[in-house]
Each structure stands twice: as C-alpha cells, then as structure tokens.
Design a protein around this motif. Structure first.
Motif, short mmCIF file in Angstrom:
data_model
loop_
_atom_site.label_atom_id
_atom_site.label_comp_id
_atom_site.label_asym_id
_atom_site.label_seq_id
_atom_site.Cartn_x
_atom_site.Cartn_y
_atom_site.Cartn_z
N HIS A 147 0.83 -1.20 0.00
CA HIS A 147 0.00 0.00 0.00
C HIS A 147 0.87 1.26 0.00
CE1 HIS A 147 -3.26 2.71 0.73
NE2 HIS A 147 -2.68 3.16 1.83
N LEU A 148 0.56 2.16 -0.91
CA LEU A 148 1.40 3.35 -1.11
C LEU A 148 0.57 4.59 -0.78
CD1 LEU A 148 3.97 4.71 -2.28
CD2 LEU A 148 3.00 4.38 -4.56
N GLN A 149 1.10 5.42 0.10
CA GLN A 149 0.42 6.68 0.42
C GLN A 149 0.75 7.71 -0.66
OE1 GLN A 149 2.18 6.37 4.51
NE2 GLN A 149 0.44 7.68 4.98
N THR A 150 -0.23 8.51 -1.03
CA THR A 150 -0.02 9.47 -2.12
C THR A 150 1.14 10.42 -1.82
OG1 THR A 150 -1.79 10.79 -1.15
CG2 THR A 150 -2.36 9.49 -3.07
N ASN A 151 1.30 10.81 -0.56
CA ASN A 151 2.37 11.77 -0.26
C ASN A 151 3.77 11.18 -0.35
OD1 ASN A 151 2.33 10.20 2.01
ND2 ASN A 151 1.97 11.86 3.47
N LYS A 152 3.87 9.88 -0.60
CA LYS A 152 5.20 9.25 -0.73
C LYS A 152 5.59 8.97 -2.17
CE LYS A 152 5.68 7.63 3.88
NZ LYS A 152 5.47 6.48 4.77
N VAL A 153 4.67 9.17 -3.08
CA VAL A 153 4.95 8.84 -4.49
C VAL A 153 6.17 9.62 -4.98
CG1 VAL A 153 4.03 8.97 -6.84
CG2 VAL A 153 2.54 8.25 -4.96
N LYS A 154 6.28 10.86 -4.54
CA LYS A 154 7.37 11.72 -5.04
C LYS A 154 8.76 11.15 -4.76
CE LYS A 154 7.05 14.90 -1.04
NZ LYS A 154 5.72 14.57 -0.48
N TYR A 155 8.89 10.37 -3.71
CA TYR A 155 10.22 9.84 -3.36
C TYR A 155 10.70 8.72 -4.30
CZ TYR A 155 9.19 12.33 0.95
OH TYR A 155 8.86 13.30 1.87
N ILE A 156 9.77 8.10 -5.02
CA ILE A 156 10.16 6.97 -5.87
C ILE A 156 9.91 7.22 -7.36
CG2 ILE A 156 9.88 5.19 -4.10
CD1 ILE A 156 7.07 4.63 -5.30
N ALA A 157 9.22 8.35 -7.65
CA ALA A 157 8.78 8.58 -9.04
C ALA A 157 9.94 8.67 -10.03
CB ALA A 157 7.94 9.85 -9.11
N GLY A 158 11.12 9.02 -9.55
CA GLY A 158 12.26 9.16 -10.44
C GLY A 158 12.87 7.85 -10.90
N ASP A 187 0.68 9.68 -11.84
CA ASP A 187 0.71 10.30 -13.17
C ASP A 187 1.39 11.67 -13.11
OD1 ASP A 187 0.01 10.26 -15.94
OD2 ASP A 187 -1.71 11.57 -15.51
N LYS A 188 1.00 12.44 -12.11
CA LYS A 188 1.53 13.79 -11.95
C LYS A 188 3.03 13.77 -11.65
CE LYS A 188 1.17 16.51 -8.21
NZ LYS A 188 0.45 16.77 -6.96
N GLU A 189 3.45 12.90 -10.74
CA GLU A 189 4.86 12.83 -10.36
C GLU A 189 5.72 12.25 -11.49
OE1 GLU A 189 6.45 14.07 -7.68
OE2 GLU A 189 4.55 14.94 -7.03
N ALA A 190 5.16 11.30 -12.22
CA ALA A 190 5.90 10.74 -13.36
C ALA A 190 6.15 11.82 -14.41
CB ALA A 190 5.12 9.56 -13.97
N ALA A 191 5.15 12.68 -14.60
CA ALA A 191 5.27 13.77 -15.57
C ALA A 191 6.41 14.71 -15.18
CB ALA A 191 3.96 14.53 -15.69
N LYS A 192 6.55 14.98 -13.90
CA LYS A 192 7.63 15.86 -13.43
C LYS A 192 9.00 15.31 -13.81
CE LYS A 192 5.35 17.78 -9.34
NZ LYS A 192 5.33 17.69 -7.88
N HIS A 193 9.09 13.99 -13.88
CA HIS A 193 10.36 13.34 -14.24
C HIS A 193 10.40 12.96 -15.72
CE1 HIS A 193 11.96 12.82 -10.12
NE2 HIS A 193 10.69 12.78 -9.79
N ARG A 252 8.72 10.77 -17.20
CA ARG A 252 8.78 9.32 -17.27
C ARG A 252 7.39 8.74 -17.46
NH1 ARG A 252 10.39 6.20 -12.64
NH2 ARG A 252 11.11 4.66 -14.14
N ILE A 253 7.38 7.48 -17.90
CA ILE A 253 6.16 6.69 -17.86
C ILE A 253 6.35 5.66 -16.76
CG2 ILE A 253 4.65 5.08 -19.12
CD1 ILE A 253 4.66 7.70 -20.56
N ILE A 254 5.48 5.65 -15.78
CA ILE A 254 5.56 4.63 -14.73
C ILE A 254 4.48 3.59 -15.00
CG2 ILE A 254 5.28 4.17 -12.26
CD1 ILE A 254 6.43 6.94 -11.69
N LYS A 255 4.91 2.32 -14.97
CA LYS A 255 3.95 1.24 -15.17
C LYS A 255 3.20 0.98 -13.86
CE LYS A 255 7.45 -1.00 -17.08
NZ LYS A 255 8.32 -2.08 -17.56
N VAL A 256 1.92 0.73 -13.97
CA VAL A 256 1.14 0.43 -12.76
C VAL A 256 0.25 -0.79 -12.99
CG1 VAL A 256 1.08 2.89 -12.11
CG2 VAL A 256 -0.89 1.88 -13.26
N LEU A 257 -0.01 -1.47 -11.90
CA LEU A 257 -1.02 -2.53 -11.90
C LEU A 257 -2.14 -2.07 -10.99
CD1 LEU A 257 1.16 -5.77 -11.37
CD2 LEU A 257 0.61 -4.59 -13.51
N LEU A 258 -3.36 -2.36 -11.36
CA LEU A 258 -4.48 -2.06 -10.48
C LEU A 258 -4.62 -3.23 -9.50
CD1 LEU A 258 -7.09 -0.74 -13.10
CD2 LEU A 258 -5.43 0.58 -11.73
N GLN A 259 -4.55 -2.91 -8.22
CA GLN A 259 -4.70 -3.96 -7.22
C GLN A 259 -6.18 -4.16 -6.92
OE1 GLN A 259 -2.57 -3.45 -3.53
NE2 GLN A 259 -3.45 -5.31 -2.63
#
Ligand SMILES: *Cc1c(COP(=O)(O)O)cnc(C)c1O
Length: 219
Positions: free
Chosen positions: A69-80, A98-104, A106-113
């Motif tokens: 489980h990932l908290q939204t406020n932590k996404v920025k630490y791994i988005a790069g 999506d927003k944090e990936a754009a800042k870098h 990048r395209i981040i792959k995701v799976l829907l849990q």
C-alpha cells in the motif's frame, strides 16, 4: 537450502512465460545483490523508505516494483526511478503517480490492485472501481502512466478451493479488461500459493520467503 539454491529451485519450477518478482522486503542490500548476481533483475519492496535506502546501494539496472500500500504523499520519493507500482488501490493514487511521473518526464507502469480476498484487511479496488479507472485510462485521462495489468492477493487460508476461486475472479476481470485494451501482467501468487496462481493464469508472481528465507520483523 541457502538463498542461491532456493532461488534456483523457484526458477526451475516456473514456466518460461512467468515473470518472477523477488520480494526483498526486510532483507539487506547484500541479500539482494546475491540474487542479482544469479541473474534476477526485478525486485519488489512494500515500503518506500526501504526501497529508497537500498536502491542507491545496488546496480542501476534493477527494476524496482512497489507491491505494498502506497500513500499518495510518498509517491514523489520513488517517481524518479520506480519501474512498476503494483499496488494502485485508488484513483487518487493513480492521479498522483501520473503527476509525479510527468515531473520526471517518465512513464511509470502500474497494476491495479483488486480486492479478491474475503479478509477485511486487504487493500484493493473493487472490480467495478478497477473497470472505471481502466475506462478513464483508455479515454486518455492519464499521460504518464501505463496500466500494464492487475494484481491481487488471495485470502491467507489452507482452503485451496477458496484461494483458487479468488484467483479466478481476478483472471476473469483480466480477460474482460484485456478485450478493451491489451494487458501484459496478471500478478498473483506468493511463496505458498504461486503454483496454484500460475494454474489460474498468473504470468507474474511475487515470491519473498521462499527465496530469501523467513522475514525477521523484530529489527
Ligand atoms: C510480502 C509480500 C509478498 C511475498 O510474500 P511471501 O509469502 O514471502 O512470498 C507478495 N506480495 C505482497 C503484496 C507482499 O506484501
């Protein structure tokens, strides 16, 4: 068996088309390096802090997956650097990724849990919510993520019929979404239930203790 033997044992039991995510949570970078040296490149962690602490110590071509489980406020630490986030359990979270990936750029792959277990505690989307997010994705709502598949965890039980039924729920949803837009990854199965998961259609499994040994949470 040691890590080397356990890893080779698991690998020898996997059909060619099944991807192995080695779940290294709680284990030190040295153990990850050992499995890397045997050829493994995909590692899964469930905590952002652990991943950001270990990843700088390890080879750059590791594909890091977040599986917890990932908290939204932590996404920025791994988005790069994160390769795949397997545990997308809300629309809010996918928008943040999506927003944090754009800042870098990048395209981040995701799976829907998806919540398939009967247990109350497990995170995950209801199948209807997963469909709704997927429809928005197809309509072009997101620019910097790619939904590559689905992830699920079965109930922790000895009852193999129940586990099988839960896996098949996810497999059916996967087939349904796959008709709308092709998906690559059906992530289900862990150390104790991966053979059954593969029988039910998994093509990616997340194995921790069967490779690295039991986790010690006391440290
Ligand atoms: C810890 C964990 C795994 C691996 O569990 P093992 O039983 O050690 O193989 C797989 N998936 C998720 C989401 C996990 O948190």
């Amino acid at each position: 068996m040691n890590i080397h033997e356990q890893y080779n044992d698991i690998k020898s039991r996997l059909p060619e088309h099944v991807q192995l995510v080695a779940v290294s949570k709680t284990h030190p970078a040295s153990a990850i390096q050992e499995v890397y040296d045997l050829g493994q490149r995909i590692f899964g962690e469930n905590k952002v802090q652990e991943m950001t602490e270990k990843s700088p110590l390890l080879p750059k071509d590791i594909q890091w997956h977040i599986i917890g489980h990932l908290q939204t406020n932590k996404v920025k630490y791994i988005a790069g650097f994160v390769d795949t986030i397997q545990s997308v359990d809300s629309e809010k979270l996918i928008r943040e990724i999506d927003k944090e990936a754009a800042k870098h750029s990048r395209i981040i792959k995701v799976l829907l849990q998806v919540k398939i277990a009967e247990e109350e505690s497990k995170f995950g989307l209801e199948p209807e919510q997963a469909k709704e997010i997927f429809r928005k994705y197809i309509n072009g709502d997101f620019t910097n993520i790619e939904i590559t598949g689905l992830m699920g965890m079965a109930t922790f039980t000895e009852d193999q019929d129940q586990v099988k039924n839960e896996f098949l729920i996810l497999k059916h949803l996967f087939d349904e979404l796959n008709k709308l837009k092709p998906l690559q990854t059906l992530s289900m199965g862990m150390s104790d239930d991966f053979p059954l998961a593969i029988e039910c259609g998994a093509n990616s499994i997340r194995v921790g203790s069967a490779i690295f040994g039991r986790r010690d949470y006391s440290k």
